[in-house]
Design a protein around this motif. Sequence first.
Motif, PDB file in Angstrom:
ATOM      1  N   PHE A  71     -18.118   7.613  -9.048  1.00 53.19           N
ATOM      2  CA  PHE A  71     -17.307   8.699  -8.507  1.00 53.19           C
ATOM      3  C   PHE A  71     -16.783   8.335  -7.126  1.00 53.19           C
ATOM      4  O   PHE A  71     -15.614   8.595  -6.798  1.00 53.19           O
ATOM      5  N   LEU A  72     -17.631   7.710  -6.297  1.00 52.49           N
ATOM      6  CA  LEU A  72     -17.191   7.317  -4.958  1.00 52.49           C
ATOM      7  C   LEU A  72     -16.054   6.297  -5.032  1.00 52.49           C
ATOM      8  O   LEU A  72     -15.059   6.396  -4.301  1.00 52.49           O
ATOM      9  N   THR A  73     -16.207   5.308  -5.901  1.00 50.90           N
ATOM     10  CA  THR A  73     -15.159   4.299  -6.048  1.00 50.90           C
ATOM     11  C   THR A  73     -13.858   4.915  -6.549  1.00 50.90           C
ATOM     12  O   THR A  73     -12.765   4.596  -6.059  1.00 50.90           O
ATOM     13  N   SER A  74     -13.968   5.834  -7.514  1.00 53.87           N
ATOM     14  CA  SER A  74     -12.780   6.498  -8.042  1.00 53.87           C
ATOM     15  C   SER A  74     -12.121   7.362  -6.975  1.00 53.87           C
ATOM     16  O   SER A  74     -10.888   7.498  -6.944  1.00 53.87           O
ATOM     17  N   ALA A  75     -12.924   7.961  -6.087  1.00 54.42           N
ATOM     18  CA  ALA A  75     -12.360   8.782  -5.013  1.00 54.42           C
ATOM     19  C   ALA A  75     -11.492   7.942  -4.087  1.00 54.42           C
ATOM     20  O   ALA A  75     -10.430   8.381  -3.632  1.00 54.42           O
ATOM     21  N   VAL A  76     -11.947   6.721  -3.789  1.00 55.03           N
ATOM     22  CA  VAL A  76     -11.140   5.819  -2.957  1.00 55.03           C
ATOM     23  C   VAL A  76      -9.807   5.521  -3.635  1.00 55.03           C
ATOM     24  O   VAL A  76      -8.735   5.584  -3.012  1.00 55.03           O
ATOM     25  N   VAL A  77      -9.862   5.195  -4.923  1.00 52.71           N
ATOM     26  CA  VAL A  77      -8.643   4.851  -5.668  1.00 52.71           C
ATOM     27  C   VAL A  77      -7.680   6.034  -5.698  1.00 52.71           C
ATOM     28  O   VAL A  77      -6.475   5.891  -5.442  1.00 52.71           O
ATOM     29  N   GLY A  78      -8.213   7.229  -6.005  1.00 48.88           N
ATOM     30  CA  GLY A  78      -7.357   8.408  -6.070  1.00 48.88           C
ATOM     31  C   GLY A  78      -6.756   8.754  -4.726  1.00 48.88           C
ATOM     32  O   GLY A  78      -5.554   9.060  -4.623  1.00 48.88           O
ATOM     33  N   GLY A  79      -7.570   8.700  -3.669  1.00 48.14           N
ATOM     34  CA  GLY A  79      -7.060   8.990  -2.330  1.00 48.14           C
ATOM     35  C   GLY A  79      -5.998   8.008  -1.894  1.00 48.14           C
ATOM     36  O   GLY A  79      -4.982   8.388  -1.279  1.00 48.14           O
ATOM     37  N   GLN A  80      -6.191   6.745  -2.232  1.00 46.73           N
ATOM     38  CA  GLN A  80      -5.217   5.726  -1.851  1.00 46.73           C
ATOM     39  C   GLN A  80      -3.896   5.925  -2.583  1.00 46.73           C
ATOM     40  O   GLN A  80      -2.816   5.804  -1.983  1.00 46.73           O
ATOM     41  N   ALA A  81      -3.976   6.241  -3.870  1.00 45.20           N
ATOM     42  CA  ALA A  81      -2.753   6.414  -4.647  1.00 45.20           C
ATOM     43  C   ALA A  81      -1.928   7.597  -4.129  1.00 45.20           C
ATOM     44  O   ALA A  81      -0.706   7.499  -3.958  1.00 45.20           O
ATOM     45  N   LEU A  82      -2.582   8.727  -3.871  1.00 41.10           N
ATOM     46  CA  LEU A  82      -1.869   9.899  -3.360  1.00 41.10           C
ATOM     47  C   LEU A  82      -1.289   9.627  -1.972  1.00 41.10           C
ATOM     48  O   LEU A  82      -0.154  10.023  -1.666  1.00 41.10           O
ATOM     49  N   SER A  83      -2.077   8.949  -1.138  1.00 48.83           N
ATOM     50  CA  SER A  83      -1.612   8.659   0.219  1.00 48.83           C
ATOM     51  C   SER A  83      -0.431   7.692   0.220  1.00 48.83           C
ATOM     52  O   SER A  83       0.505   7.846   1.014  1.00 48.83           O
ATOM     53  N   LEU A  84      -0.478   6.704  -0.671  1.00 50.56           N
ATOM     54  CA  LEU A  84       0.640   5.759  -0.752  1.00 50.56           C
ATOM     55  C   LEU A  84       1.944   6.484  -1.066  1.00 50.56           C
ATOM     56  O   LEU A  84       2.990   6.210  -0.468  1.00 50.56           O
ATOM     57  N   ALA A  85       1.866   7.436  -2.008  1.00 44.18           N
ATOM     58  CA  ALA A  85       3.074   8.169  -2.384  1.00 44.18           C
ATOM     59  C   ALA A  85       3.586   9.007  -1.224  1.00 44.18           C
ATOM     60  O   ALA A  85       4.788   9.006  -0.922  1.00 44.18           O
ATOM     61  N   ALA A  86       2.683   9.729  -0.547  1.00 47.56           N
ATOM     62  CA  ALA A  86       3.104  10.629   0.525  1.00 47.56           C
ATOM     63  C   ALA A  86       3.487   9.871   1.790  1.00 47.56           C
ATOM     64  O   ALA A  86       4.555  10.121   2.377  1.00 47.56           O
ATOM     65  N   SER A  87       2.639   8.936   2.228  1.00 44.36           N
ATOM     66  CA  SER A  87       2.918   8.230   3.478  1.00 44.36           C
ATOM     67  C   SER A  87       4.091   7.270   3.329  1.00 44.36           C
ATOM     68  O   SER A  87       4.806   6.987   4.300  1.00 44.36           O
ATOM     69  N   GLY A  88       4.316   6.764   2.120  1.00 47.24           N
ATOM     70  CA  GLY A  88       5.482   5.916   1.890  1.00 47.24           C
ATOM     71  C   GLY A  88       6.779   6.672   2.126  1.00 47.24           C
ATOM     72  O   GLY A  88       7.724   6.146   2.739  1.00 47.24           O
ATOM     73  N   ARG A  89       6.830   7.925   1.663  1.00 48.78           N
ATOM     74  CA  ARG A  89       8.020   8.750   1.899  1.00 48.78           C
ATOM     75  C   ARG A  89       8.196   9.048   3.393  1.00 48.78           C
ATOM     76  O   ARG A  89       9.315   9.020   3.924  1.00 48.78           O
ATOM     77  N   LEU A  90       7.051   9.328   4.068  1.00 50.62           N
ATOM     78  CA  LEU A  90       7.125   9.607   5.498  1.00 50.62           C
ATOM     79  C   LEU A  90       7.617   8.387   6.277  1.00 50.62           C
ATOM     80  O   LEU A  90       8.429   8.505   7.201  1.00 50.62           O
ATOM     81  N   ALA A  91       7.109   7.213   5.897  1.00 55.04           N
ATOM     82  CA  ALA A  91       7.522   5.992   6.589  1.00 55.04           C
ATOM     83  C   ALA A  91       9.004   5.712   6.382  1.00 55.04           C
ATOM     84  O   ALA A  91       9.709   5.268   7.301  1.00 55.04           O
ATOM     85  N   GLU A  92       9.478   5.996   5.167  1.00 59.77           N
ATOM     86  CA  GLU A  92      10.892   5.761   4.880  1.00 59.77           C
ATOM     87  C   GLU A  92      11.787   6.711   5.677  1.00 59.77           C
ATOM     88  O   GLU A  92      12.863   6.331   6.138  1.00 59.77           O
ATOM     89  N   ALA A  93      11.309   7.956   5.861  1.00 57.21           N
ATOM     90  CA  ALA A  93      12.131   8.958   6.540  1.00 57.21           C
ATOM     91  C   ALA A  93      11.977   8.926   8.060  1.00 57.21           C
ATOM     92  O   ALA A  93      12.957   9.162   8.785  1.00 57.21           O
ATOM     93  N   HIS A  94      10.769   8.622   8.543  1.00 55.42           N
ATOM     94  CA  HIS A  94      10.502   8.762   9.977  1.00 55.42           C
ATOM     95  C   HIS A  94       9.947   7.499  10.634  1.00 55.42           C
ATOM     96  O   HIS A  94       9.598   7.537  11.819  1.00 55.42           O
ATOM     97  N   GLY A  95       9.818   6.415   9.899  1.00 53.82           N
ATOM     98  CA  GLY A  95       9.340   5.178  10.486  1.00 53.82           C
ATOM     99  C   GLY A  95       7.855   4.930  10.286  1.00 53.82           C
ATOM    100  O   GLY A  95       7.118   5.811   9.832  1.00 53.82           O
ATOM    101  N   PRO A  96       7.385   3.719  10.623  1.00 51.70           N
ATOM    102  CA  PRO A  96       5.987   3.335  10.386  1.00 51.70           C
ATOM    103  C   PRO A  96       4.980   4.245  11.076  1.00 51.70           C
ATOM    104  O   PRO A  96       3.894   4.499  10.545  1.00 51.70           O
ATOM    105  N   SER A  97       5.311   4.755  12.261  1.00 53.14           N
ATOM    106  CA  SER A  97       4.348   5.589  12.994  1.00 53.14           C
ATOM    107  C   SER A  97       3.971   6.838  12.215  1.00 53.14           C
ATOM    108  O   SER A  97       2.848   7.350  12.347  1.00 53.14           O
ATOM    109  N   ALA A  98       4.890   7.350  11.389  1.00 51.79           N
ATOM    110  CA  ALA A  98       4.588   8.539  10.585  1.00 51.79           C
ATOM    111  C   ALA A  98       3.493   8.237   9.566  1.00 51.79           C
ATOM    112  O   ALA A  98       2.585   9.050   9.345  1.00 51.79           O
ATOM    113  N   ALA A  99       3.552   7.060   8.962  1.00 51.26           N
ATOM    114  CA  ALA A  99       2.502   6.673   8.023  1.00 51.26           C
ATOM    115  C   ALA A  99       1.179   6.460   8.750  1.00 51.26           C
ATOM    116  O   ALA A  99       0.119   6.893   8.280  1.00 51.26           O
TER     117      ALA A  99
END
Length: 428
Positions: A360-388
Amino acid sequence: MTAAAASFRRVLALGGPLLPAVSFLGRLPTAMCQFGSLLLVAETSGSLATAGLVGGALAAGQTAGGPLLGRLADRHGQRPVVLAACWFDALAVTALVLAALARTGALPLALIALLAGAGVPQIGPLARTRLVALARRARADDRLVHTALSFEGTLDEVSFVLGPALVGLSATVAHPAVALALAALLLAVCGSAFALHPTAAALRPTGAGAGPAPDRPRGRRPAARPARARMPRAVHAMRASMALQGALFGACQSGITALTAELHRPAQAGLVYAAMGVMSAVAGLSMALVPARIGLPVRWRAAAVALIALSVPLLFVRSLGALYLAVVVLGAAFAPHLITLFGLTERLVPAGRLAESMAFLTSAVVGGQALSLAASGRLAEAHGPSAAFAVAVGAAVLILGLALTTRATDRPAAAITPAAGAPAGSAR
């Protein structure tokens, strides 16, 4: 350092030198498939959106399937579960390669990727569970158990550095399909070797099929299956903290990718991320040197403070050299947080649900990373690396909040029941 080396030698003696070799090679495909599938689908389909869909499906499958496979391993033993999972996953990865090369549509590719993610045999979490069982069976002290978890954490970190590097090398000299074909081969061969290793018998399964049923008078109904032991509340907070660690990983990856592209050095992104992983692996090994008097709850809080303090400089990075320095220093806080949460989980969860909890702990890392990649990737594209990078700092702050408000009592773990007939010494 001599004492730490002696502790690691004792850890290797628990299961013999072959066990860490096959467990490392068996978990390497997990680190290869995420990046490999993205490169493969992007090249064969020509669509980054399709590649992202397939990568997300792979992560979703692993997030959902990991705890289930861990629960099955607790109930029925690691050997049959890992054997079935590694061969299923090898076939699923092979099918993904063939479907991508045949330029199959996005939805069928995503479905195959979902199955491939769900079938990941969870060798990392199960190797932790197995080593803990061997240590407890040998009546080892808590320090050796913590050293075993540090060793396993280091193997994870090295695999997540080496895996993408192998994929990148294969894509450069040949084709991404070569890397995924190698991953399927490692799953089948090394996954089977891990399942069939004698140490697989270190734990007694908790399911009804664990042993012969006792005789009972004719007509009498069989005894009801014992209820599953309940999880302490603190375990859920630790799972959330691990998901936030995954979110921190994903945000750093997005920020690094965006900044290196902004500096017209996109090829450096993988090297920067690898440098962070190397430092994390070194920090994981050094956890064996932490004095036993510093309890696990204190280590959790200290790791959370370090994550905040070392992630804040990312907000002000503007050059490649500064980026390397910032992420390498930040890497020193990753493994201590991960290893501490695995250690607390080992101490708090019921023995019969340890594999499920580790998965469960390992899966939590994978799930958190996948969601963060999607959200922070959009932020970085719109507002630059500092947003991510701001997402990474926010995740670190939330981790500290959990560490400060969770009552995770560092109490002795329940005894782990050895398998019937298992020897009391080393399993070699």
